[in-house]
Design a protein around this motif. Structure first.
Motif, PDB file in Angstrom:
ATOM      1  N   ILE A 156       0.821  -1.099  -0.155  1.00 16.10           N
ATOM      2  CA  ILE A 156       0.082   0.036   0.037  1.00 16.10           C
ATOM      3  C   ILE A 156       1.002   1.276  -0.352  1.00 16.10           C
ATOM      4  CG2 ILE A 156      -2.048   1.177   1.313  1.00 16.10           C
ATOM      5  CD1 ILE A 156      -2.712  -1.116   0.008  1.00 16.10           C
ATOM      6  N   LEU A 157       1.920   1.073   0.922  1.00 19.24           N
ATOM      7  CA  LEU A 157       2.951   2.484   0.769  1.00 19.24           C
ATOM      8  C   LEU A 157       3.493   2.291  -0.460  1.00 19.24           C
ATOM      9  CD1 LEU A 157       4.153   1.956   4.491  1.00 19.24           C
ATOM     10  CD2 LEU A 157       2.398   3.769   3.924  1.00 19.24           C
ATOM     11  N   LEU A 158       3.605   1.753  -1.077  1.00 17.32           N
ATOM     12  CA  LEU A 158       4.325   1.540  -2.614  1.00 17.32           C
ATOM     13  C   LEU A 158       3.602   2.468  -3.795  1.00 17.32           C
ATOM     14  CD1 LEU A 158       6.717  -1.352  -3.303  1.00 17.32           C
ATOM     15  CD2 LEU A 158       7.736   0.676  -2.905  1.00 17.32           C
ATOM     16  N   LEU A 159       2.124   1.727  -3.549  1.00 13.15           N
ATOM     17  CA  LEU A 159       0.940   2.666  -4.429  1.00 13.15           C
ATOM     18  C   LEU A 159       1.383   3.851  -4.339  1.00 13.15           C
ATOM     19  CD1 LEU A 159      -1.176   2.045  -6.036  1.00 13.15           C
ATOM     20  CD2 LEU A 159      -2.392   1.271  -4.398  1.00 13.15           C
ATOM     21  N   LEU A 160       1.348   4.299  -3.321  1.00  9.07           N
ATOM     22  CA  LEU A 160       0.739   5.867  -3.056  1.00  9.07           C
ATOM     23  C   LEU A 160       2.170   6.439  -3.152  1.00  9.07           C
ATOM     24  CD1 LEU A 160      -0.946   5.167   0.949  1.00  9.07           C
ATOM     25  CD2 LEU A 160      -1.851   5.958  -1.235  1.00  9.07           C
ATOM     26  N   GLN A 161       3.400   6.373  -2.810  1.00  9.03           N
ATOM     27  CA  GLN A 161       4.907   6.962  -3.342  1.00  9.03           C
ATOM     28  C   GLN A 161       4.875   6.125  -4.885  1.00  9.03           C
ATOM     29  OE1 GLN A 161       6.396   8.061  -1.234  1.00  9.03           O
ATOM     30  NE2 GLN A 161       8.067   8.247  -2.928  1.00  9.03           N
ATOM     31  N   TYR A 162       4.278   5.358  -5.045  1.00 12.18           N
ATOM     32  CA  TYR A 162       4.828   5.425  -7.285  1.00 12.18           C
ATOM     33  C   TYR A 162       3.894   6.511  -7.942  1.00 12.18           C
ATOM     34  CZ  TYR A 162       7.844   1.521  -6.338  1.00 12.18           C
ATOM     35  OH  TYR A 162       8.896   1.147  -6.547  1.00 12.18           O
ATOM     36  N   LEU A 163       2.360   6.684  -7.493  1.00 16.11           N
ATOM     37  CA  LEU A 163       1.902   7.940  -7.731  1.00 16.11           C
ATOM     38  C   LEU A 163       1.951   8.825  -7.525  1.00 16.11           C
ATOM     39  CD1 LEU A 163      -1.248   7.118  -9.139  1.00 16.11           C
ATOM     40  CD2 LEU A 163      -2.933   7.534  -6.426  1.00 16.11           C
ATOM     41  N   ALA A 164       2.579   8.984  -6.834  1.00 17.85           N
ATOM     42  CA  ALA A 164       2.814  10.662  -6.090  1.00 17.85           C
ATOM     43  C   ALA A 164       4.103  11.019  -7.624  1.00 17.85           C
ATOM     44  CB  ALA A 164       3.143  11.091  -4.997  1.00 17.85           C
ATOM     45  N   GLU A 165       4.886  10.001  -7.743  1.00 14.81           N
ATOM     46  CA  GLU A 165       6.557   9.980  -8.105  1.00 14.81           C
ATOM     47  C   GLU A 165       5.856   9.975  -9.786  1.00 14.81           C
ATOM     48  OE1 GLU A 165      10.113  10.188  -7.450  1.00 14.81           O
ATOM     49  OE2 GLU A 165       8.541  11.039  -5.672  1.00 14.81           O
ATOM     50  N   PHE A 166       5.116   9.164 -10.079  1.00 17.19           N
ATOM     51  CA  PHE A 166       4.078   9.198 -11.641  1.00 17.19           C
ATOM     52  C   PHE A 166       4.277  10.687 -12.312  1.00 17.19           C
ATOM     53  CE2 PHE A 166       0.710   8.816 -14.226  1.00 17.19           C
ATOM     54  CZ  PHE A 166       1.417   8.558 -15.806  1.00 17.19           C
ATOM     55  N   PHE A 167       3.324  11.331 -10.455  1.00 18.57           N
ATOM     56  CA  PHE A 167       2.359  12.680 -11.268  1.00 18.57           C
ATOM     57  C   PHE A 167       3.861  13.614 -11.403  1.00 18.57           C
ATOM     58  CE2 PHE A 167      -1.839  10.859 -10.353  1.00 18.57           C
ATOM     59  CZ  PHE A 167      -2.569  11.632 -12.046  1.00 18.57           C
ATOM     60  N   PHE A 168       4.318  13.928 -10.941  1.00 18.56           N
ATOM     61  CA  PHE A 168       5.627  14.723 -10.639  1.00 18.56           C
ATOM     62  C   PHE A 168       6.382  14.487 -12.022  1.00 18.56           C
ATOM     63  CE2 PHE A 168      10.351  15.253  -9.445  1.00 18.56           C
ATOM     64  CZ  PHE A 168      10.119  16.595  -9.404  1.00 18.56           C
ATOM     65  N   HIS A 169       7.389  13.167 -12.442  1.00 18.27           N
ATOM     66  CA  HIS A 169       8.169  12.657 -13.437  1.00 18.27           C
ATOM     67  C   HIS A 169       7.632  13.401 -15.100  1.00 18.27           C
ATOM     68  CE1 HIS A 169      11.463  11.964 -11.238  1.00 18.27           C
ATOM     69  NE2 HIS A 169      10.714  11.179  -9.893  1.00 18.27           N
ATOM     70  N   MET A 170       5.971  12.728 -15.016  1.00 15.00           N
ATOM     71  CA  MET A 170       5.378  12.810 -16.069  1.00 15.00           C
ATOM     72  C   MET A 170       5.142  14.906 -15.811  1.00 15.00           C
ATOM     73  SD  MET A 170       3.721  11.346 -18.198  1.00 15.00           S
ATOM     74  CE  MET A 170       3.097  12.654 -19.356  1.00 15.00           C
ATOM     75  N   ALA A 171       5.411  15.835 -14.835  1.00 19.98           N
ATOM     76  CA  ALA A 171       4.893  17.205 -15.543  1.00 19.98           C
ATOM     77  C   ALA A 171       6.157  17.616 -15.879  1.00 19.98           C
ATOM     78  CB  ALA A 171       4.144  17.712 -13.485  1.00 19.98           C
ATOM     79  N   ARG A 172       7.689  16.783 -15.208  1.00 23.77           N
ATOM     80  CA  ARG A 172       8.249  17.486 -15.892  1.00 23.77           C
ATOM     81  C   ARG A 172       8.967  16.756 -16.938  1.00 23.77           C
ATOM     82  NH1 ARG A 172      14.165  16.533 -12.359  1.00 23.77           N
ATOM     83  NH2 ARG A 172      14.052  14.082 -13.438  1.00 23.77           N
ATOM     84  N   LEU A 173       8.692  16.132 -17.507  1.00 20.90           N
ATOM     85  CA  LEU A 173       8.306  15.572 -19.195  1.00 20.90           C
ATOM     86  C   LEU A 173       7.744  16.818 -19.598  1.00 20.90           C
ATOM     87  CD1 LEU A 173       8.071  12.477 -19.828  1.00 20.90           C
ATOM     88  CD2 LEU A 173       9.781  13.323 -19.539  1.00 20.90           C
ATOM     89  N   VAL A 174       6.406  16.818 -19.890  1.00 18.15           N
ATOM     90  CA  VAL A 174       5.851  17.873 -19.755  1.00 18.15           C
ATOM     91  C   VAL A 174       6.042  19.275 -20.343  1.00 18.15           C
ATOM     92  CG1 VAL A 174       3.204  19.096 -20.098  1.00 18.15           C
ATOM     93  CG2 VAL A 174       3.195  16.717 -19.640  1.00 18.15           C
ATOM     94  N   TYR A 175       7.126  19.998 -19.209  1.00 22.56           N
ATOM     95  CA  TYR A 175       7.298  20.996 -18.730  1.00 22.56           C
ATOM     96  C   TYR A 175       8.410  20.892 -19.420  1.00 22.56           C
ATOM     97  CZ  TYR A 175      10.420  24.697 -16.880  1.00 22.56           C
ATOM     98  OH  TYR A 175      10.747  25.855 -16.620  1.00 22.56           O
ATOM     99  N   PHE A 176       9.370  20.618 -20.256  1.00 24.29           N
ATOM    100  CA  PHE A 176      10.482  20.447 -21.057  1.00 24.29           C
ATOM    101  C   PHE A 176       9.921  20.385 -22.792  1.00 24.29           C
ATOM    102  CE2 PHE A 176      12.974  17.349 -17.855  1.00 24.29           C
ATOM    103  CZ  PHE A 176      13.941  18.747 -16.994  1.00 24.29           C
ATOM    104  N   THR A 177       9.339  19.858 -22.658  1.00 24.31           N
ATOM    105  CA  THR A 177       8.467  19.969 -23.994  1.00 24.31           C
ATOM    106  C   THR A 177       8.047  21.401 -23.923  1.00 24.31           C
ATOM    107  OG1 THR A 177       6.848  19.446 -23.479  1.00 24.31           O
ATOM    108  CG2 THR A 177       8.075  17.974 -24.245  1.00 24.31           C
ATOM    109  N   ASP A 178       7.758  21.707 -23.144  1.00 23.26           N
ATOM    110  CA  ASP A 178       6.648  23.143 -23.021  1.00 23.26           C
ATOM    111  C   ASP A 178       6.431  23.628 -21.807  1.00 23.26           C
ATOM    112  OD1 ASP A 178       5.551  25.858 -23.817  1.00 23.26           O
ATOM    113  OD2 ASP A 178       3.766  24.543 -23.490  1.00 23.26           O
TER     114      ASP A 178
END
Length: 315
Positions: A156-178
Motif C-alpha cells: 500500500i505504501l509503495l502504491l501511494l509513493q509511486y502514484l505521487a512520483e508518476f505525476f511529478f516526473h510526468m509533469a517534468r516531461l511536459v515542462y521540458f517540451t513546453d
C-alpha cells in the motif's frame, strides 16, 4: 488441479532470481531509451542538463506507471484494500502468494539495476549523490518490508509513493517540451498532499491500533515475528509514531517551501513581463512635435519646405 494454494517464503535462492531480473531490467531500460526517449530528444534539441533530466524522468515514468498498475492489481485481487484489517491480521505474514513475492523481487531488481545504469547513462557527478540516496532509500524500505514480513503494508505504501512520483516526473516531461505548461505540477501538488495524508493515516492505523492487537506477542524470529511484542509496549509504540509524524512533517515542510519558492519565481516572472510590455508600449507611442519636423538638424515646414525665405535669382 487438487485446488491447493501454493505460497512462498523468502530464501537465498531469491538472490539468483533478483540477479536474473536485473539483466532483464537493463535490457528494458535500453529499449525504452533507444526507441522512445532518444527519438524525442532529437526533436526537442534539449541542453545537456535538460537532456539528462529528461532521460531520468522518462525512465521513471515508464517504471512508475507499470508499478502502479501492477501494485493496484495485486492489492485488489488479494483483498488488501477491501479488508484493511488484513494488513495486520495473522501477522507475521511469512508465506506469500506468488504475485506478491514476484512483485517484490522485481522491485528489488529494478532499483539494483539503477546502480550500473549510473555508469551506462553517464550521469553527471553532481547528480550521482542525489540518485544514490534515492536508490538506497527505496532498497532499504522495499527489502525491509520483504524481510520483516510487512509485505502487505509495504504494498500500500509503495502504491501511494509511486502514484505521487508518476505525476511529478510526468509533469517534468511536459515542462521540458513546453516551459509555459506547468498545469501538471499543480496536479502533482494535490496528489502529493493527499498521498502524504493517506500514508500518515495508514501508519497510525497499523502501528497504533493493528499490530498491538496481534495474538502472538512473543519474539519469535523463526516464525518471522519481529515487531508485535515491541508494539505491545505503549512507550515504544508512541515513540515510533512520533518519529513517523516528524518525518512526514519534514517532508511536507520541504514541499511547502518548494511550492512557495516556485510561486515567488512565477509571480516575479509575470511582473517582469508586464514591466517589459509597458516599456515597449511607451517606446512605440508617437511623440508630439512642434510645427515642422527636423531633418539633419534643420527645421522643415510641414509641407516639406524650409522656413527660411528663399532668395529669388534675377533672370
Amino acid at each position: 488441479a487438487d485446488g491447493e494454494l501454493v505460497q512462498y517464503h523468502y530464501g537465498l535462492k531469491d538472490l539468483v532470481t533478483i540477479l536474473f531480473y536485473i539483466f532483464i531490467a537493463i535490457i528494458l531500460h535500453a529499449v525504452v531509451q533507444e526507441y522512445a526517449l532518444d527519438k524525442i530528444n532529437r526533436r526537442l534539441h534539449l541542453s545537456k542538463v535538460k537532456h539528462s533530466k529528461f532521460n531520468e524522468s522518462g525512465q521513471l515514468v515508464a517504471f512508475h506507471l507499470t508499478s502502479v498498475i501492477w501494485c493496484l492489481y495485486v492489492v485488489v485481487t488479494e483483498g488488501y484494500i477491501s479488508n484493511p484489517r488484513s494488513l495486520w491480521e495473522n501477522y507475521p505474514h511469512v508465506y506469500l502468494p506468488y504475485q506478491v513475492k514476484f512483485f517484490y523481487l522485481c522491485q528489488l531488481a529494478y532499483w539494483l539495476h539503477a546502480l550500473p545504469e549510473l555508469y551506462f547513462q553517464k550521469v553527471r557527478k553532481e547528480e550521482i549523490p542525489r540518485q544514490l540516496r534515492c536508490i538506497a532509500l527505496y532498497l532499504v524500505h522495499i527489502a525491509g518490508a520483504y524481510l520483516l514480513n510487512l509485505t502487505r503494508l509495504g504494498l500500500i505504501l509503495l502504491l501511494l509513493q509511486y502514484l505521487a512520483e508518476f505525476f511529478f516526473h510526468m509533469a517534468r516531461l511536459v515542462y521540458f517540451t513546453d516551459e509555459n505548461n506547468e498545469k501538471l505540477f499543480n496536479v502533482w501538488a494535490v496528489v502529493f498532499v493527499v498521498t502524504r495524508l493517506f500514508t500518515l493515516t495508514l501508519y497510525i492505523l497499523v502501528i497504533g491500533f493493528g499490530l498491538p492487537r496481534v495474538e502472538s506477542q512473543a519474539l519469535d524470529p523463526e516464525r518471522g515475528n519481529f515487531f508485535s511484542f515491541l508494539f505491545n509496549n505503549i512507550l515504544f509504540r508512541m515513540s515510533v509514531l512520533l518519529l513517523v509524524c516528524l518525518f512526514q512533517a519534514s517532508v511536507m515542510w520541504r514541499f511547502i517551501h518548494f511550492q512557495l519558492r516556485r510561486w515567488r519565481e512565477y509571480w516575479h516572472e509575470q511582473s517582469s513581463r508586464k514591466r517589459a510590455a509597458a516599456g515597449a508600449k511607451q517606446q512605440t507611442k508617437p511623440l508630439k512635435r512642434d510645427s515642422g519636423y527636423h531633418e539633419n538638424g534643420v527645421v522643415k515646414a510641414e509641407n516639406g519646405t524650409s522656413p527660411r525665405t528663399k532668395k529669388l535669382k534675377s533672370p
